[in-house]
Structures are given as C-alpha cells and as structure tokens.
Design a protein around this motif. Structure first.
Motif, PDB file in Angstrom:
ATOM      1  N   SER A 247       0.846  -1.190   0.000  1.00 31.80           N
ATOM      2  CA  SER A 247       0.000   0.000   0.000  1.00 31.80           C
ATOM      3  C   SER A 247       0.879   1.237   0.000  1.00 31.80           C
ATOM      4  O   SER A 247       2.058   1.179   0.373  1.00 31.80           O
ATOM      5  N   VAL A 248       0.317   2.366  -0.424  1.00 27.99           N
ATOM      6  CA  VAL A 248       1.050   3.628  -0.448  1.00 27.99           C
ATOM      7  C   VAL A 248       0.130   4.743   0.011  1.00 27.99           C
ATOM      8  O   VAL A 248      -1.099   4.611  -0.001  1.00 27.99           O
ATOM      9  N   ILE A 249       0.724   5.853   0.429  1.00 26.10           N
ATOM     10  CA  ILE A 249      -0.036   7.024   0.847  1.00 26.10           C
ATOM     11  C   ILE A 249       0.464   8.232   0.074  1.00 26.10           C
ATOM     12  O   ILE A 249       1.669   8.401  -0.145  1.00 26.10           O
ATOM     13  N   THR A 250      -0.461   9.069  -0.377  1.00 30.32           N
ATOM     14  CA  THR A 250      -0.124  10.295  -1.089  1.00 30.32           C
ATOM     15  C   THR A 250      -1.029  11.416  -0.590  1.00 30.32           C
ATOM     16  O   THR A 250      -2.017  11.168   0.110  1.00 30.32           O
ATOM     17  N   THR A 251      -0.693  12.633  -0.969  1.00 29.22           N
ATOM     18  CA  THR A 251      -1.565  13.779  -0.709  1.00 29.22           C
ATOM     19  C   THR A 251      -2.007  14.333  -2.051  1.00 29.22           C
ATOM     20  O   THR A 251      -1.187  14.760  -2.862  1.00 29.22           O
ATOM     21  N   LYS A 252      -3.314  14.298  -2.288  1.00 31.89           N
ATOM     22  CA  LYS A 252      -3.868  14.707  -3.568  1.00 31.89           C
ATOM     23  C   LYS A 252      -4.885  15.809  -3.345  1.00 31.89           C
ATOM     24  O   LYS A 252      -5.883  15.610  -2.646  1.00 31.89           O
TER      25      LYS A 252
END
Length: 408
Positions: A247-252
């Motif tokens: 899994s990954v986390i980003t700020t969009k």
C-alpha cells in the motif's frame, strides 16, 4: 637552462591559500554543517578520522544540521525469504551494504517481525502479536508502539502505510486499513500524541473513478480458471509475506489518500479526509495471468504490471488519468529484457523512491532486481549481492532515506 619567469596569478595564489586550508580551522558549527552534506555511508567511514569528527555524530546541533538537508539518495532495505532484513542497497554508491546497527528488541527478530512500511528515515515493523515497532535502520534506535486494543481478529488488515513530517522535530503517522470490501475502516497512530486514534469507517464513493469499475461487493471472492498451460489458477492475489499489506499514501489536492490492492487485484483508493473509498477500473481481466504491485513516485500512485500475452512477457508502469478516466502507460521494459521471464510464473514486488522504482522479480528459476528510472525510461539490473561468498536472494524491498537524525 631555461627558467620560467611566469608570474603567479591571483588564481594560483588563491589555490595555494585553499590548499593549505584545514577543516580543523572550522569552528564546530561550520564543521557540522560541512559534514552534514556528506552521504551517510561516507560519514560513517570518516568518523574514524579523528575523535572530533566521531563526536559530531552524537551532537544535537549536528543532527539538526542533517535535518536541513532536503533529501538523501535512498537506501533499499531488502527482505529475504527468511525475513532477514540486514542488507541494504545504497543508490548513492551503487553497492550492497550490511546493516550493523539494526537491533530489534526481540529474541528472534527476523522471525518474530517483518517490515511493513517505511517513510523518511524510519521503517515500521509488525510483530506476530500484531503490535508495531518503528526503527531507524541506520542508528538502530527502536520504539514499540502501544497495543492497538482493537478487535481485529475478524477484520483482515489490508494496508499499512507510514508518513513522516519535520517541523521542530521528526514526527510520523501510521495508518491501518481494515475490513472486507465494502465494509472498510481505518485507524491512525500519531507519534506527536503517542497514541492510536479511534477507528473510522469508510463509505463507498460512487464517482467518475468507480463508475467504470467492474467490481461488485463480492469482488474478493476467488475465481478459478485454466491457464494457457492447462493448470488451474486462482484469481486471488498471492503475495509474499512482507508485501501482503502492499500500500502507499499520497496527498492529492490537499487530501490524504491511501491505496492498496484488494485480494482480487483491483486498486482501492481510500480518502482519509472525506472518509470514503472507491475502486479503480481493472487493468486486465480477472482471468488474466499477471503479477501486480503499486508504488508511490513523486507524490503519485503508480501501478507496475508483469503480464504474459501471446507467448510474450511485458513489464509496464501505469498511471491513472483522472481526466480521461483510463490507465495510461508511462514506462515499459525493453522486450528483450522482459522476455527472459516468459513462462517463469514470476512475482513482482516493487517500491518507489523519487523518480525510481525498484522491482524485485522472483520465480523458482530466477531472482532479479531491476531499477527503473521513470524520467529516462531506463531499466538497470542490480549486481548480485554476495555476502561471505554466498549469493543472497530477496523477495521484496522497502525504501527509506538514511538519516542519522531520525529518532523514534
């Protein structure tokens, strides 16, 4: 006998002046600022130069100077099939290294826990008990997080992601996503408060991203089909232990997004800000033979896909185009390179770092590690890792920045 009558230029005088300059002439503050720019591996080697340089490693002001360095070339923490985690690949020096400081507070750390997420200079490990440990692999400093106190026995864990921020000091968050589709919820640990927040439910969102998705509420049911070779294949994803929470986390657009792979291979996007989730359209039909993983590069979620079609194998990187509501290819491995994997039933485990993706390709016959540069679309096979005369094999990797100032 000829004599040179050439006069010394001002440049030559400056060179002679600098040539006689010594770092010992610098005060502590300037010395620490200079040393902070050294690559981490170089710094550890140079600490043996003198006691003054060695003492800088424990200096609070030196660690503060290190924290002002915007970024460092990543290290990849490699995970072997035995879950050994003592080898890293240093991208700055293009070489393998053995970690000497990693000492998890466990009797048999390689067996009792495994890495599940990484961010900045920290790596998160999960114990067999379900509790988590955060560690700086460079310095060996570790901290065990408080128990979850959450009845997760009947709630499968789908995703474990980690993010770090630096203001006055380094802080980090760990996000867990539990549940069976469509009943998902998430829980957050914040190092600034040193506690787990209450779990929060996620509702299914119906928007442009999910309209074209062919999944249903029972999408995670296993489908069996015959492969081209006539063998029975299950459509459910079979992941190596250390990447089962891939899994990954980003700020969009100012919103925190967590992405993970469902058991059937669809990409699930969880918006932690709006507390909703949706599924992206499939890249390939459910009955296709392929291996898939997701990575974060440059703040974006990308999909890496290894597939076979018409007696050929391709390894491609995809990005979802929100405007056109479709997947777009952004990089592809040369056919001559990917064809080596045809018929090998290989599994890929990937991790992103800046504009690079490290891909671990594993099969019973072959084991290879390839570094993909998304800017130049170059694919470079890493050299074999030999320790004590033995070739090491790895099934996955985690990317982190080697920061001696990162504390837990």
């Amino acid at each position: 006998m000829e004599h040179s009558l050439k006069r010394k230029s001002p440049e030559n005088e400056d060179f002679l002046h600098l040539n006689g300059f010594s770092l010992d002439d610098l005060n502590e503050d300037l010395l620490e600022r200079v040393l902070s720019w050294l690559p981490t591996s170089s710094f550890f080697r140079l600490t043996s130069v003198c006691k003054r340089w060695k003492s800088a490693a424990a200096s609070v002001s030196f660690k503060l100077a290190c924290s002002h360095i915007p970024s460092r070339d990543p290290w990849f923490l490699m995970v072997s099939p035995s879950l050994n985690q003592s080898i890293v690949f240093d991208t700055a020096e293009n070489s393998w290294k053995k970690l000497n400081h990693l000492r998890l507070p466990l009797e048999d750390s390689n067996i009792n826990c495994m890495p599940v997420a990484a961010s900045g200079g920290l790596v998160c490990y999960r114990k067999l008990s379900g509790n988590f440990i955060v560690c700086n692999p460079v310095t060996g400093s570790c901290s065990e997080l408080p128990p979850l106190h959450f009845p997760s026995e009947n709630q499968p864990l789908n995703a474990v992601v980690m993010s770090t921020t630096f203001r006055d000091q380094i802080s980090y968050k760990i996000v867990l996503v539990f549940g069976e589709l469509p009943n998902l919820l998430f829980k957050v640990y914040d190092s600034s408060s040193c506690c787990w927040e209450d779990e929060t439910a996620l509702r299914r969102e119906v928007d442009d991203n999910s309209i074209d998705c062919d999944s249903t509420d029972d999408d995670d049911n296993v489908v069996y089909f015959l492969s081209k070779a006539g063998t029975v294949v299950a459509s459910s994803m079979q992941r190596s232990p250390s990447k089962q929470y891939s899994s990954v986390i980003t700020t969009k657009d100012g919103e925190e997004m967590v992405y993970f792979l469902s058991s059937s291979g669809t990409v699930v996007a969880c918006n932690l800000t709006s507390k909703g989730f949706f599924e992206y359209p499939r890249l390939l039909p459910v009955f296709s033979e392929y291996s898939i993983d997701i990575v974060e590069c440059g703040g974006e979620m990308l999909v890496v896909l290894l597939s076979e079609f018409l007696e050929s194998t391709s390894l491609r990187v995809w990005k979802y185009d929100d405007t056109n509501r479709c997947w777009q290819q952004i990089a592809v491995m040369a056919a001559a390179m990917s064809q080596e994997w045809y018929g090998k039933k290989a599994d890929i485990n990937c991790v992103g770092a800046g504009h690079q993706i490290l891909i671990c390709l594993n099969s019973p016959q072959l084991c290879t590690y390839v570094l993909c540069d998304l800017v130049t679309n170059t694919w470079t096979e890493l050299p074999k890792c030999c320790m004590n005369g033995e070739v090491m094999e790895f099934m996955s990797a985690f990317s982190f920045e080697p920061r001696i100032e990162a504390c837990v």
